[in-house]
Design an enzyme around this catalytic site. Sequence first.
Site, PDB file in Angstrom:
ATOM      1  CE  LYS A  66      38.151  61.021  58.400  1.00  0.00           C
ATOM      2  NZ  LYS A  66      37.356  62.234  58.222  1.00  0.00           N
ATOM      3  CD  GLN A 110      35.827  64.674  60.467  1.00  0.00           C
ATOM      4  OE1 GLN A 110      36.823  64.140  60.013  1.00  0.00           O
ATOM      5  NE2 GLN A 110      34.636  64.099  60.427  1.00  0.00           N
ATOM      6  CG  ASP A 133      36.911  63.941  52.342  1.00  0.00           C
ATOM      7  OD1 ASP A 133      37.031  62.711  52.498  1.00  0.00           O
ATOM      8  OD2 ASP A 133      36.816  64.742  53.282  1.00  0.00           O
TER       9      ASP A 133
END
Length: 269
Positions: A66, A110, A133
């Site tokens: 990422k 994460q 997200d």
Amino acid sequence: TRSGGEMSKRKADGAVLIDGKSIAAEVRLEAKERAEQAHAQWGVRPGVAVVIVGDRKDSQTYVRNKQKACEECAIASTKKEMPADSTQEQVLEVVRALNADKSVHAILVQLPMPKHISENEVLGAISPEKDVDGFHPLNVGMLAMRGREAYAEPCTPKGVMELLKRTGQDPSGKKAVVVGRSNVVGTPMALMLIRADATVQVVHSKTPLSDMEASIRDADIVVAAVGVPGLVKGEWIKEGATVIDVGINPIPDPSKKAGYRLLGGVDFE
């Protein structure tokens, strides 16, 4: 897949493979251009902060990827690493600080997190405007509502929609089957296809296999997001259907350097 557009390659059996790598490169280039334009026009460099708790190797790999993607797209990235024994309150304090940091425009936590930490509590603490997200309940709720727009949408189903768009596959009026119902992929995937005016059916681990097969045989679009390698058989796919397989399942393979190979939820061969 058995369909495609410009970003595609034809197999010997006549099926057309969507060239995901070419599309991804195109999307990243466009993102870089937008980021550089924002910096030139307003003096603002888009910034992403990643919070990772613990030292899981797979999570570390995902975070590195990422950050690399951010670098390629001229996006500033910050990594907040925390030990596995961090308390939930300590993690929440980091999230609150990032919410207040004006140089951070997107926050990504994460997953998975250590078992003693409530992922729902942590994800719910992220400002909806910075929830890159798209997992905050507010964003999920707005995704499910007609006439509303989420601040962000989950990246994997969003990527599937981009693949369909860039290969000329308009879901409107078509029958779509989503295999899987996870919060990360399956459920938001179904919502996005509904928003695109597809007729959507969701099948999952509790769906009888015969019913699953019957649904897929009649589908114009199949999105497989299931943790069972090769669950969806090639003979189930009707001629002209589009198949997107986002499953990543490690299978032991001594011939590979890593000792395993990755298979999707569709029997590709």
